[in-house]
Design a protein around this motif. Structure first.
Motif, PDB file in Angstrom:
ATOM      1  N   MET A 136      -0.921 -43.172 -11.691  1.00 54.64           N
ATOM      2  CA  MET A 136       0.148 -42.642 -10.871  1.00 54.64           C
ATOM      3  C   MET A 136      -0.004 -43.222  -9.456  1.00 54.64           C
ATOM      4  SD  MET A 136       1.374 -38.665 -10.616  1.00 54.64           S
ATOM      5  CE  MET A 136       0.960 -38.370 -12.300  1.00 54.64           C
ATOM      6  N   PRO A 137       1.077 -43.680  -8.857  1.00 56.39           N
ATOM      7  CA  PRO A 137       1.001 -44.268  -7.513  1.00 56.39           C
ATOM      8  C   PRO A 137       0.608 -43.247  -6.447  1.00 56.39           C
ATOM      9  CG  PRO A 137       3.152 -44.687  -8.525  1.00 56.39           C
ATOM     10  CD  PRO A 137       2.421 -43.745  -9.416  1.00 56.39           C
ATOM     11  N   LYS A 138      -0.035 -43.757  -5.386  1.00 53.85           N
ATOM     12  CA  LYS A 138      -0.394 -42.916  -4.248  1.00 53.85           C
ATOM     13  C   LYS A 138       0.605 -43.156  -3.127  1.00 53.85           C
ATOM     14  CE  LYS A 138      -5.196 -41.852  -4.612  1.00 53.85           C
ATOM     15  NZ  LYS A 138      -6.413 -41.661  -3.865  1.00 53.85           N
ATOM     16  N   TYR A 139       0.952 -42.081  -2.438  1.00 57.75           N
ATOM     17  CA  TYR A 139       1.893 -42.156  -1.334  1.00 57.75           C
ATOM     18  C   TYR A 139       1.297 -41.521  -0.089  1.00 57.75           C
ATOM     19  CZ  TYR A 139       5.342 -43.256  -4.896  1.00 57.75           C
ATOM     20  OH  TYR A 139       6.019 -43.849  -5.926  1.00 57.75           O
ATOM     21  N   SER A 140       1.659 -42.057   1.058  1.00 61.08           N
ATOM     22  CA  SER A 140       1.339 -41.452   2.344  1.00 61.08           C
ATOM     23  C   SER A 140       2.599 -40.765   2.829  1.00 61.08           C
ATOM     24  CB  SER A 140       0.945 -42.521   3.366  1.00 61.08           C
ATOM     25  OG  SER A 140      -0.217 -43.179   2.972  1.00 61.08           O
ATOM     26  N   PHE A 141       2.433 -39.678   3.563  1.00 56.94           N
ATOM     27  CA  PHE A 141       3.611 -39.015   4.109  1.00 56.94           C
ATOM     28  C   PHE A 141       3.355 -38.549   5.531  1.00 56.94           C
ATOM     29  CE2 PHE A 141       1.230 -35.369   2.578  1.00 56.94           C
ATOM     30  CZ  PHE A 141       1.468 -34.403   3.536  1.00 56.94           C
ATOM     31  N   THR A 142       4.454 -38.456   6.282  1.00 52.45           N
ATOM     32  CA  THR A 142       4.466 -37.850   7.602  1.00 52.45           C
ATOM     33  C   THR A 142       5.652 -36.902   7.627  1.00 52.45           C
ATOM     34  OG1 THR A 142       3.568 -39.850   8.589  1.00 52.45           O
ATOM     35  CG2 THR A 142       4.587 -38.270  10.092  1.00 52.45           C
ATOM     36  N   ALA A 143       5.402 -35.663   7.994  1.00 51.19           N
ATOM     37  CA  ALA A 143       6.463 -34.652   8.083  1.00 51.19           C
ATOM     38  C   ALA A 143       6.562 -34.222   9.545  1.00 51.19           C
ATOM     39  CB  ALA A 143       6.143 -33.460   7.197  1.00 51.19           C
ATOM     40  N   GLU A 144       7.708 -34.453  10.143  1.00 50.48           N
ATOM     41  CA  GLU A 144       7.947 -34.097  11.544  1.00 50.48           C
ATOM     42  C   GLU A 144       8.861 -32.880  11.608  1.00 50.48           C
ATOM     43  OE1 GLU A 144       6.518 -35.663  14.059  1.00 50.48           O
ATOM     44  OE2 GLU A 144       5.666 -37.306  12.891  1.00 50.48           O
ATOM     45  N   GLY A 145       8.697 -32.080  12.626  1.00 52.09           N
ATOM     46  CA  GLY A 145       9.594 -30.946  12.832  1.00 52.09           C
ATOM     47  C   GLY A 145       9.431 -29.839  11.816  1.00 52.09           C
ATOM     48  N   LEU A 146       8.202 -29.351  11.660  1.00 47.53           N
ATOM     49  CA  LEU A 146       7.951 -28.247  10.730  1.00 47.53           C
ATOM     50  C   LEU A 146       7.980 -26.936  11.509  1.00 47.53           C
ATOM     51  CD1 LEU A 146       4.953 -29.799   8.796  1.00 47.53           C
ATOM     52  CD2 LEU A 146       7.364 -29.807   8.147  1.00 47.53           C
ATOM     53  N   ALA A 147       8.921 -26.086  11.170  1.00 45.47           N
ATOM     54  CA  ALA A 147       9.030 -24.791  11.838  1.00 45.47           C
ATOM     55  C   ALA A 147       8.080 -23.808  11.171  1.00 45.47           C
ATOM     56  CB  ALA A 147      10.467 -24.282  11.762  1.00 45.47           C
ATOM     57  N   THR A 154       7.152 -20.444  10.027  1.00 46.31           N
ATOM     58  CA  THR A 154       7.896 -19.215   9.735  1.00 46.31           C
ATOM     59  C   THR A 154       7.092 -17.970  10.070  1.00 46.31           C
ATOM     60  OG1 THR A 154       7.168 -19.249   7.426  1.00 46.31           O
ATOM     61  CG2 THR A 154       9.279 -20.309   7.926  1.00 46.31           C
ATOM     62  N   LEU A 155       5.776 -18.119  10.238  1.00 41.09           N
ATOM     63  CA  LEU A 155       4.936 -16.971  10.581  1.00 41.09           C
ATOM     64  C   LEU A 155       4.859 -16.761  12.089  1.00 41.09           C
ATOM     65  CD1 LEU A 155       2.049 -17.625   8.039  1.00 41.09           C
ATOM     66  CD2 LEU A 155       4.039 -16.151   7.765  1.00 41.09           C
ATOM     67  N   THR A 156       5.075 -17.827  12.860  1.00 38.36           N
ATOM     68  CA  THR A 156       5.091 -17.751  14.317  1.00 38.36           C
ATOM     69  C   THR A 156       6.373 -18.415  14.798  1.00 38.36           C
ATOM     70  OG1 THR A 156       2.688 -18.024  14.262  1.00 38.36           O
ATOM     71  CG2 THR A 156       3.744 -18.235  16.409  1.00 38.36           C
ATOM     72  N   PRO A 157       7.481 -17.681  14.822  1.00 39.48           N
ATOM     73  CA  PRO A 157       8.767 -18.277  15.214  1.00 39.48           C
ATOM     74  C   PRO A 157       8.680 -18.980  16.567  1.00 39.48           C
ATOM     75  CG  PRO A 157       9.086 -16.074  14.331  1.00 39.48           C
ATOM     76  CD  PRO A 157       7.595 -16.281  14.478  1.00 39.48           C
ATOM     77  N   GLY A 158       9.328 -20.129  16.625  1.00 40.36           N
ATOM     78  CA  GLY A 158       9.330 -20.915  17.846  1.00 40.36           C
ATOM     79  C   GLY A 158       8.292 -22.021  17.856  1.00 40.36           C
ATOM     80  N   GLU A 159       7.315 -21.954  16.961  1.00 42.24           N
ATOM     81  CA  GLU A 159       6.281 -22.990  16.884  1.00 42.24           C
ATOM     82  C   GLU A 159       6.761 -24.124  15.970  1.00 42.24           C
ATOM     83  OE1 GLU A 159       3.198 -23.115  18.470  1.00 42.24           O
ATOM     84  OE2 GLU A 159       3.982 -21.393  19.573  1.00 42.24           O
ATOM     85  N   ILE A 160       6.615 -25.348  16.450  1.00 40.35           N
ATOM     86  CA  ILE A 160       6.979 -26.529  15.671  1.00 40.35           C
ATOM     87  C   ILE A 160       5.744 -27.413  15.585  1.00 40.35           C
ATOM     88  CG2 ILE A 160       8.482 -28.564  15.556  1.00 40.35           C
ATOM     89  CD1 ILE A 160      10.054 -26.020  15.296  1.00 40.35           C
ATOM     90  N   THR A 161       5.492 -27.967  14.412  1.00 37.60           N
ATOM     91  CA  THR A 161       4.319 -28.818  14.227  1.00 37.60           C
ATOM     92  C   THR A 161       4.684 -29.992  13.330  1.00 37.60           C
ATOM     93  OG1 THR A 161       1.960 -28.774  13.710  1.00 37.60           O
ATOM     94  CG2 THR A 161       3.423 -27.552  12.218  1.00 37.60           C
ATOM     95  N   SER A 162       3.709 -30.820  13.008  1.00 43.17           N
ATOM     96  CA  SER A 162       3.911 -31.939  12.088  1.00 43.17           C
ATOM     97  C   SER A 162       2.705 -32.009  11.152  1.00 43.17           C
ATOM     98  CB  SER A 162       4.068 -33.253  12.864  1.00 43.17           C
ATOM     99  OG  SER A 162       2.905 -33.525  13.607  1.00 43.17           O
TER     100      SER A 162
END
Length: 59
Positions: free
Chosen positions: A1-12, A14-22
């Motif tokens: 199975m192929p391997k993939y790298s990922f980057t996720a930007e703009g993660l809200a 939900t446990l601490t509203p107003g906090e955004i991370t990646s």
């Protein structure tokens, strides 16, 4: 199975509203689309809502 790298930007936090991370990491999946679905599901299970872009590239 192929391997993939990922980057996720703009993660809200939900446990601490107003906090955004990646996040970044690697995973194995049969296709880029399957990798993205797995990433989204994993992030949601950890209390993050993807509101930005998720970039998936073959490693």
């Amino acid at each position: 199975m192929p391997k993939y790298s990922f980057t996720a930007e703009g993660l809200a936090d939900t446990l601490t509203p107003g906090e955004i991370t990646s996040a970044r990491g690697t995973l194995s999946a049969p296709s880029p689309q399957a990798a993205k679905k797995t990433i989204e599901s994993s992030l949601r299970s950890r209390g993050y809502e993807p509101t930005g872009t998720i970039t998936v590239t073959l490693k």
